[in-house]
Design a protein around this motif. Structure first.
Motif, PDB file in Angstrom:
ATOM      1  N   ARG A   6       0.824  -1.209   0.000  1.00  0.00           N
ATOM      2  CA  ARG A   6       0.000   0.000   0.000  1.00  0.00           C
ATOM      3  C   ARG A   6       0.861   1.263   0.000  1.00  0.00           C
ATOM      4  O   ARG A   6       0.497   2.283  -0.579  1.00  0.00           O
ATOM      5  N   LEU A   7       2.010   1.189   0.670  1.00  0.00           N
ATOM      6  CA  LEU A   7       2.914   2.342   0.723  1.00  0.00           C
ATOM      7  C   LEU A   7       3.839   2.412  -0.483  1.00  0.00           C
ATOM      8  O   LEU A   7       4.568   3.390  -0.651  1.00  0.00           O
ATOM      9  N   LEU A  36      10.616   3.893   3.432  1.00  0.00           N
ATOM     10  CA  LEU A  36       9.804   5.088   3.246  1.00  0.00           C
ATOM     11  C   LEU A  36      10.473   6.245   3.972  1.00  0.00           C
ATOM     12  O   LEU A  36      10.493   6.296   5.204  1.00  0.00           O
ATOM     13  N   ASN A  65       6.901  10.070   2.852  1.00  0.00           N
ATOM     14  CA  ASN A  65       5.907  10.480   3.841  1.00  0.00           C
ATOM     15  C   ASN A  65       6.132  11.957   4.191  1.00  0.00           C
ATOM     16  O   ASN A  65       7.234  12.352   4.571  1.00  0.00           O
ATOM     17  N   GLU A 125       1.477  10.789  -1.749  1.00  0.00           N
ATOM     18  CA  GLU A 125       0.700   9.574  -1.523  1.00  0.00           C
ATOM     19  C   GLU A 125       0.619   9.178  -0.049  1.00  0.00           C
ATOM     20  O   GLU A 125      -0.242   8.385   0.333  1.00  0.00           O
ATOM     21  N   VAL A 126       1.534   9.700   0.783  1.00  0.00           N
ATOM     22  CA  VAL A 126       1.540   9.381   2.211  1.00  0.00           C
ATOM     23  C   VAL A 126       1.699  10.682   2.998  1.00  0.00           C
ATOM     24  O   VAL A 126       2.620  11.463   2.747  1.00  0.00           O
ATOM     25  N   SER A 128       1.511  12.081   7.147  1.00  0.00           N
ATOM     26  CA  SER A 128       1.404  11.644   8.545  1.00  0.00           C
ATOM     27  C   SER A 128       1.287  12.843   9.472  1.00  0.00           C
ATOM     28  O   SER A 128       1.678  13.959   9.134  1.00  0.00           O
ATOM     29  N   ALA A 147      -4.365  10.229  -0.574  1.00  0.00           N
ATOM     30  CA  ALA A 147      -3.234  10.013   0.325  1.00  0.00           C
ATOM     31  C   ALA A 147      -3.584   9.008   1.418  1.00  0.00           C
ATOM     32  O   ALA A 147      -4.707   8.982   1.933  1.00  0.00           O
ATOM     33  N   MET A 148      -2.612   8.185   1.764  1.00  0.00           N
ATOM     34  CA  MET A 148      -2.739   7.320   2.925  1.00  0.00           C
ATOM     35  C   MET A 148      -2.320   8.117   4.144  1.00  0.00           C
ATOM     36  O   MET A 148      -1.250   8.743   4.158  1.00  0.00           O
ATOM     37  N   LEU A 150      -1.270   8.453   8.089  1.00  0.00           N
ATOM     38  CA  LEU A 150      -0.695   7.806   9.266  1.00  0.00           C
ATOM     39  C   LEU A 150      -0.720   8.792  10.428  1.00  0.00           C
ATOM     40  O   LEU A 150      -0.639  10.008  10.222  1.00  0.00           O
ATOM     41  N   ASP A 168      -5.439   5.766   8.389  1.00  0.00           N
ATOM     42  CA  ASP A 168      -5.345   4.523   7.623  1.00  0.00           C
ATOM     43  C   ASP A 168      -4.345   3.545   8.220  1.00  0.00           C
ATOM     44  O   ASP A 168      -4.350   2.356   7.891  1.00  0.00           O
TER      45      ASP A 168
END
Length: 350
Positions: A6-7, A36, A65, A125-126, A128, A147-148, A150, A168
Motif C-alpha cells: 500500500r505504501l 519510506l 511520507n 501519496e503518504v 502523517s 493520500a494514505m 498515518l 489509515d
C-alpha cells in the motif's frame, strides 16, 4: 494487501520524520533504498516546504511520507512567560544576553489551510500527523487526493481514536522513542508504555495496519516488532548520524558518546514532553515541570541560549533528541543503514 504494498515500498522500514535535523536529502536516500523516507514540515514555511517537496519529486519517483504537527496553538500566558524568563535569566546573564530581547515566535506550525494548499499541489501519496489528526475539513482534503494517512498513538485509546477518526494506519510510539511524544488524548505521562508492551495491545485493538516505533535500532528489534504483529517499523535515532542527516556536530558527538545512554523526557525545549540526551539545562531545572510555557512557546527563549552555547562548543542548552537506544548511530549512508536494519529479516511477500 500488505502495508508495504500500500505504501509502495520494498522494505518494512519507515524513517521517522525529525524536524530540525533533516530535510529532503535523508528522505530521498531512505526511499531510494527501498524504505519510506519522511519530510518533517512542522518547522518549514510554506515556501520552504514547496522547495523541499520539489527537490524530492525531482530526485526520486519513490514515495515519501510528508509529516505535520496538528497541535492547537495555546493562548498567550503572560504570567507563565514571565516565570519562564525568570528561570532562564541567570543563563542569559552568563552568556551576556538580554532576556528582555527574546524574539517572538512559536517555532512549530500546525497543519493549516496554507500548508494544505502547498501540499495539494504535490498530492503526496503518504501524509502523517503527530498529536492526533487535523480538523475534519483539512483531513478530508488530504484523503480526497488519495493520500494514505498515518498518525502516532502512544496508548491503546489513542490508537482506537485514530482508527475511528480516519487514520489509515497507526504508528505505535513507545516510551523509548526520541523526540516529541505523540500523545494527544491526555498529558499524563504515567499512561505511556514501552514499545513492546504497547505494540501487541494496539495490534489487538485496531483493524488497520500498525507500525512500531521506539527503541528499534538493529535488525533484531525489527524482527521482534514484526513478530509481535507490526506491519512495519519506524526508526529515527539510528538515522541521526547518517551522512544525509543535517544533525549538528555537537549532537552527533553526543549520540556517539557515553552521554547517549542517559536520556529523559523533557518539556524545557518546546513546552511538550520529548525525549533527549540529558543536558545541563535539564539537570539544573529538572527535565519536566511547569516552568516552561505551553508548546511550542518555550522555543523562543531557548534559541539564543542554544546559539551562544553551541558557538562555544557546548550542547548544554541544545535539544539533543534521541531515543533510549542510540547504539545504531553510525556515520554511514542512510541506504546502508536501511540494509543493516533488514539484515537477517526474511523478505515478506506483498
Amino acid at each position: 494487501m500488505s502495508l508495504t504494498h500500500r505504501l509502495g515500498i520494498d522494505l518494512p522500514i519507515l524513517q521517522a520524520p525529525m524536524a530540525g535535523v533533516q530535510g529532503a536529502d535523508l528522505a530521498i536516500a531512505v526511499s531510494e533504498a527501498g524504505g519510506l523516507g519522511a519530510l518533517p514540515c512542522a518547522m518549514l514555511s510554506p515556501a520552504v516546504m514547496a522547495e523541499e517537496l520539489g527537490r524530492i519529486r525531482a530526485a526520486t519517483s519513490r514515495l515519501v511520507n510528508v509529516n505535520f504537527f496538528c497541535h492547537v496553538p495555546p493562548e498567550p500566558d503572560a504570567a507563565r512567560q514571565a516565570r519562564w524568563h525568570e528561570a532562564l535569566a541567570p543563563y542569559y546573564d552568563e552568556f551576556g544576553l538580554d532576556i528582555a530581547r527574546v524574539p517572538d515566535g512559536a517555532g512549530r506550525r500546525p497543519f493549516d489551510q496554507a500548508a494544505c494548499d502547498v501540499l495539494e499541489a504535490f498530492r503526496p501519496e503518504v501524509v502523517s500527523f503527530h498529536f492526533g489528526l487535523p480538523a475534519p475539513g483539512l483531513l478530508e482534503r488530504v484523503k480526497d487526493w488519495g493520500a494514505m494517512v498515518l498518525s502516532s498513538a502512544t496508548t491503546v485509546e489513542e490508537a482506537t481514536w485514530l482508527e475511528a477518526n480516519g487514520a489509515d494506519a497507526v504508528i505505535a510510539q513507545g516510551l523509548e522513542a526520541g523526540g516529541h511524544r505523540g500523545m494527544f488524548l491526555s498529558d499524563d505521562l504515567t499512561t505511556q508504555l514501552g514499545t513492546f508492551a504497547l505494540l501487541p495491545q494496539v495490534v489487538a485493538a485496531v483493524s488497520i495496519p500498525v507500525i512500531a516505533a521506539g527503541g528499534i535500532a538493529h535488525s533484531r528489534g525489527v524482527a521482534a516488532a514484526l513478530a509481535l504483529g507490526a506491519d512495519a517499523v519506524q526508526v529515527g535515532t539510528a538515522f541521526l548520524c547518517c551522512h544525509e542527516a543535517s544533525t549538528s556536530a555537537i549532537h552527533r558527538r553526543a549520540l556517539m558518546s557515553e552521554a547517549a545512554a542517559h536520556t529523559a523526557l523533557t518539556n524545557l525545549y518546546s513546552g511538550r514532553p520529548a525525549r533527549g540526551i540529558m543536558t545541563r539545562l535539564m539537570r539544573e531545572l529538572g527535565p519536566i515541570g511547569d516552568v516552561a510555557p505551553a508548546f511550542p512557546q518555550a522555543t523562543a527563549a531557548i534559541g539564543p541560549l542554544r546559539s551562544a552555547a553551541e558557538a562555544a562548543g557546548s550542547g548544554a542548552f541544545s535539544p539533543l533528541w534521541a531515543g533510549q537506544n542510540a547504539s545504531g548511530c553510525r556515520e554511514i549512508p542512510a541506504g546502508l543503514k536501511v540494509r543493516e536494519l533488514m539484515a537477517e529479516i526474511p523478505r515478506r511477500e506483498s
